[in-house]
Design an enzyme around this catalytic site. Structure first.
Site, PDB file in Angstrom:
ATOM      1  N   ARG A 146      18.752  37.563  32.986  1.00 37.74           N
ATOM      2  CA  ARG A 146      17.384  37.134  33.945  1.00 37.74           C
ATOM      3  C   ARG A 146      16.967  37.365  33.141  1.00 37.74           C
ATOM      4  O   ARG A 146      15.886  36.428  32.688  1.00 37.74           O
ATOM      5  CB  ARG A 146      17.487  38.231  34.851  1.00 37.74           C
ATOM      6  CG  ARG A 146      15.798  37.943  35.862  1.00 37.74           C
ATOM      7  CD  ARG A 146      15.686  38.604  37.265  1.00 37.74           C
ATOM      8  NE  ARG A 146      17.349  38.946  38.182  1.00 37.74           N
ATOM      9  CZ  ARG A 146      17.276  38.067  38.134  1.00 37.74           C
ATOM     10  NH1 ARG A 146      16.503  37.465  39.110  1.00 37.74           N
ATOM     11  NH2 ARG A 146      18.141  38.591  39.797  1.00 37.74           N
ATOM     12  N   LYS A 175      25.247  34.903  33.616  1.00 34.88           N
ATOM     13  CA  LYS A 175      23.572  34.708  33.958  1.00 34.88           C
ATOM     14  C   LYS A 175      23.122  35.838  33.299  1.00 34.88           C
ATOM     15  O   LYS A 175      23.692  37.304  32.998  1.00 34.88           O
ATOM     16  CB  LYS A 175      23.622  35.801  35.189  1.00 34.88           C
ATOM     17  CG  LYS A 175      21.947  35.375  35.725  1.00 34.88           C
ATOM     18  CD  LYS A 175      22.366  35.481  37.199  1.00 34.88           C
ATOM     19  CE  LYS A 175      21.323  35.471  38.104  1.00 34.88           C
ATOM     20  NZ  LYS A 175      19.713  35.835  39.438  1.00 34.88           N
ATOM     21  N   GLN A 217      34.911  40.907  42.671  1.00 34.66           N
ATOM     22  CA  GLN A 217      36.352  40.529  42.223  1.00 34.66           C
ATOM     23  C   GLN A 217      35.667  39.376  42.186  1.00 34.66           C
ATOM     24  O   GLN A 217      34.846  39.273  42.927  1.00 34.66           O
ATOM     25  CB  GLN A 217      37.315  40.826  43.614  1.00 34.66           C
ATOM     26  CG  GLN A 217      37.485  42.379  44.108  1.00 34.66           C
ATOM     27  CD  GLN A 217      39.271  42.606  43.246  1.00 34.66           C
ATOM     28  OE1 GLN A 217      39.325  41.480  41.930  1.00 34.66           O
ATOM     29  NE2 GLN A 217      40.014  43.044  43.206  1.00 34.66           N
ATOM     30  N   THR A 233      38.207  47.467  35.653  1.00 36.56           N
ATOM     31  CA  THR A 233      38.210  48.982  35.294  1.00 36.56           C
ATOM     32  C   THR A 233      38.576  49.687  34.063  1.00 36.56           C
ATOM     33  O   THR A 233      37.579  50.825  33.963  1.00 36.56           O
ATOM     34  CB  THR A 233      39.177  49.372  36.614  1.00 36.56           C
ATOM     35  OG1 THR A 233      38.979  49.031  37.791  1.00 36.56           O
ATOM     36  CG2 THR A 233      38.910  51.167  36.873  1.00 36.56           C
ATOM     37  N   ALA A 234      39.047  48.825  33.353  1.00 35.27           N
ATOM     38  CA  ALA A 234      39.378  49.827  31.621  1.00 35.27           C
ATOM     39  C   ALA A 234      37.648  49.510  31.137  1.00 35.27           C
ATOM     40  O   ALA A 234      37.552  50.849  30.510  1.00 35.27           O
ATOM     41  CB  ALA A 234      40.721  49.522  31.246  1.00 35.27           C
ATOM     42  N   GLU A 265      37.916  52.337  45.292  1.00 35.41           N
ATOM     43  CA  GLU A 265      40.088  52.354  44.940  1.00 35.41           C
ATOM     44  C   GLU A 265      40.482  53.640  43.871  1.00 35.41           C
ATOM     45  O   GLU A 265      41.507  53.168  44.592  1.00 35.41           O
ATOM     46  CB  GLU A 265      39.681  50.804  43.962  1.00 35.41           C
ATOM     47  CG  GLU A 265      41.025  50.507  43.673  1.00 35.41           C
ATOM     48  CD  GLU A 265      41.102  48.957  43.314  1.00 35.41           C
ATOM     49  OE1 GLU A 265      42.106  48.153  43.902  1.00 35.41           O
ATOM     50  OE2 GLU A 265      40.558  48.766  42.300  1.00 35.41           O
ATOM     51  N   GLY A 309      27.048  33.949  47.740  1.00 35.50           N
ATOM     52  CA  GLY A 309      26.381  33.565  46.242  1.00 35.50           C
ATOM     53  C   GLY A 309      25.635  34.613  46.578  1.00 35.50           C
ATOM     54  O   GLY A 309      24.643  34.602  45.277  1.00 35.50           O
ATOM     55  N   ARG A 367      43.005  57.382  31.808  1.00 33.08           N
ATOM     56  CA  ARG A 367      42.780  56.354  31.107  1.00 33.08           C
ATOM     57  C   ARG A 367      41.646  56.624  29.953  1.00 33.08           C
ATOM     58  O   ARG A 367      41.770  55.974  29.031  1.00 33.08           O
ATOM     59  CB  ARG A 367      42.187  54.825  32.277  1.00 33.08           C
ATOM     60  CG  ARG A 367      43.154  54.221  33.340  1.00 33.08           C
ATOM     61  CD  ARG A 367      42.584  53.163  33.676  1.00 33.08           C
ATOM     62  NE  ARG A 367      43.341  52.292  34.680  1.00 33.08           N
ATOM     63  CZ  ARG A 367      43.315  51.335  35.216  1.00 33.08           C
ATOM     64  NH1 ARG A 367      42.563  50.149  34.657  1.00 33.08           N
ATOM     65  NH2 ARG A 367      44.939  50.966  35.427  1.00 33.08           N
TER      66      ARG A 367
END
Length: 497
Positions: free
Chosen positions: A436, A434, A371, A229-230, A252, A395, A261
């Site tokens: 692309r 990854k 997550q 998140t930071a 959240e 996936g 923050r």
């Protein structure tokens, strides 16, 4: 989210004070006549008009039959349409064979058919907007309805209406290639170091990605408490500081917590002190005052609505694009978006796919946090670096994402040295697993825990504000920080928000 009720009353068009709904029956008949006269006429308008857009039911039936005949590859003319209507038992319903013959008398050629079709589509949009508005008014009078649900439903239906009408025109190879060459020339003229997308704020990350590219879905994944998140906030602030308006959906944490923050890593004041303002001294307040105008002027739109559905997020993002011109969306985090009635695995798959479609539709990058599964924790050996297989629950996230980045801090797992014997204290890795549109890479970052700040390895991050030219003991009245705020007068007139 309460279950919405939809008013299916066909007579819902009651806002016209006795007036007829918007319509263009003469143009509907002209379009149908052109279709019956010229074989290529339907092709010219097939992506503009759908049967339900015709006001007159008989015209809807005729147009639908014409479409079906065309799909089957059969000749499309007055005789084949009449024969099909007779076979389906709809000939008398539309006024008989004579009525079809009369349609061809209303048009000489199909030269203006596309223009006429767009007017018909516009009249349909007007009728549908009246219907949606009427339903909204009806729901507003219903005391059992939650007003925010009513607003959300209205905005969703309005956006769906726009999306159904406004479609992207196809382009030929010549135009597509020319556009690509023009963009290449523009980027070449800017120089090698120029970011072609939204600035990440991190030199090595810009080198690896060219910045966040439009229409891309970026996934930033990590285990809890790793600092994702930071890092997301840092990237959002970096993008906003570069002049790109951004939207942050926090499912959240409340926006107030995220503001704390930002204030911490922008001022260098530990987050623990900012969360307990009584611990702030005069120097802290002076630094806050010196940075406040810069922070509040950042072009960021916030939404911390908990439990957002994919449909709601979609509508909100499109509205922010339209009203604020946002050029990037940040979401914290993907697994908290919902699709009512879906099983969890199917839900995550549809969410990741929906975000990809949204990024392409509004042509801006979307960065969503995700997550990771607990498999990272049980991995043997000293390295706990995440892998694509660790993406939690589906996936499809890996499949839909254009770029997947993991955040890893060995220090978090009590690993004090890396494979080369270097200290891991204050170090983080952004692992591009990854990409692309490019190569995978690992970007080394500095992490400052007290301010939850991430920065480039070079130059060294500055967290010591002793250089601020302030006396060690400030005058008593300077501690009255509340009297010094002047946000209203300091906000620039050209602020986009």
């Amino acid at each position: 989210m309460t279950q919405r009720k939809t008013n299916n009353n066909p007579n819902i068009l009651n806002l016209g004070n006795g007036k007829l709904p918007p319509q263009a029956i003469d143009l509907e008949e002209a379009v149908l006549g052109a279709i019956l006269l010229e074989k290529d006429a339907l092709i010219m308008i097939s992506d503009i008009l759908h049967p339900e857009m015709f006001y007159k039911e008989a015209n809807q039936i005729i147009y639908r039959v014409a479409q079906n005949i065309s799909i089957l590859g059969e000749p499309l003319d007055l005789l084949t349409v009449t024969a099909k209507l007779r076979k389906d038992g709809n000939l008398e319903k539309i006024g008989g064979a004579y009525n079809i013959t009369m349609l061809t008398d209303r048009v000489v050629s199909s030269v203006n058919i596309e223009f006429h079709a767009r007017i018909i589509a516009q009249k349909y949009m007007q009728r549908e907007l009246i219907k949606v508005s009427s339903e909204t008014i009806h729901n507003c009078y219903d005391e059992t309805e939650d007003i925010f649900d009513v607003i959300s439903l209205y905005e969703t239906k309005r956006d769906e209406l726009i999306n159904n009408i406004i479609t992207r025109k196809e382009v030929n190879q010549e135009d597509a290639f020319r556009d690509m060459i023009v963009e290449m020339e523009r980027q070449s003229a800017l120089g090698e170091l120029e970011v072609t997308g939204v600035d990440t704020g991190f030199k090595d990350m810009n080198t690896a990605t060219g910045g966040w590219q439009k229409a891309n879905l970026i996934i930033l994944a990590a285990r809890p408490a790793m600092g994702k998140t930071a890092l997301m906030l840092k990237k959002a602030v970096n993008a906003a500081r570069s002049g790109k308006p951004v939207a942050i959906f926090s499912l959240e944490m409340a926006k107030e917590q995220l503001q704390q923050r930002i204030l911490s890593f922008e001022t260098g004041i530990p987050l623990s002190k900012i969360k307990t303002p009584s611990k702030l001294d005069g120097v802290d307040w002076a630094v806050i005052h010196s940075k406040a105008h810069e922070i509040l002027s950042l072009p960021i739109v916030w939404d911390d609505t908990p439990g957002l559905t994919l449909v709601e997020l979609n509508a909100k993002a499109k509205r922010m694009k339209r009203l604020h011109g946002i050029e990037m969306v940040f979401i914290d985090y993907l697994q908290l978006i919902t699709i009512p009635g879906e099983k969890r695995f199917d839900e995550i798959s549809k969410i990741s796919r929906g975000l990809k479609i949204l990024s392409k539709e509004i042509q801006i990058p979307i960065l969503a946090l995700s997550q990771l599964s607990r498999a990272v924790e049980s991995r043997p050996g000293n390295s706990k670096r995440p892998q694509l297989s660790d993406l939690r629950e589906s996936g499809s996230i890996e499949q839909d994402a254009d770029l997947v980045m993991f955040l890893y801090r060995a220090e978090y797992y009590g690993i004090t040295e890396d494979e080369d014997g270097m200290s891991t204290a204050g170090r983080a890795e952004a692992i591009i697993a990854k990409n692309r549109d490019g190569a995978t890479d690992t970007i080394d970052l500095i992490f400052h825990g007290p301010t939850t700040n991430f920065s480039n390895i070079e130059p060294e991050v500055i967290t010591d504000f002793s250089f601020v030219n302030l006396p060690k003991e400030l005058p008593a009245n300077s501690l009255n920080h509340q009297s010094n705020w002047n946000f209203g007068n300091e906000t620039p007139d050209d602020s986009p928000f």
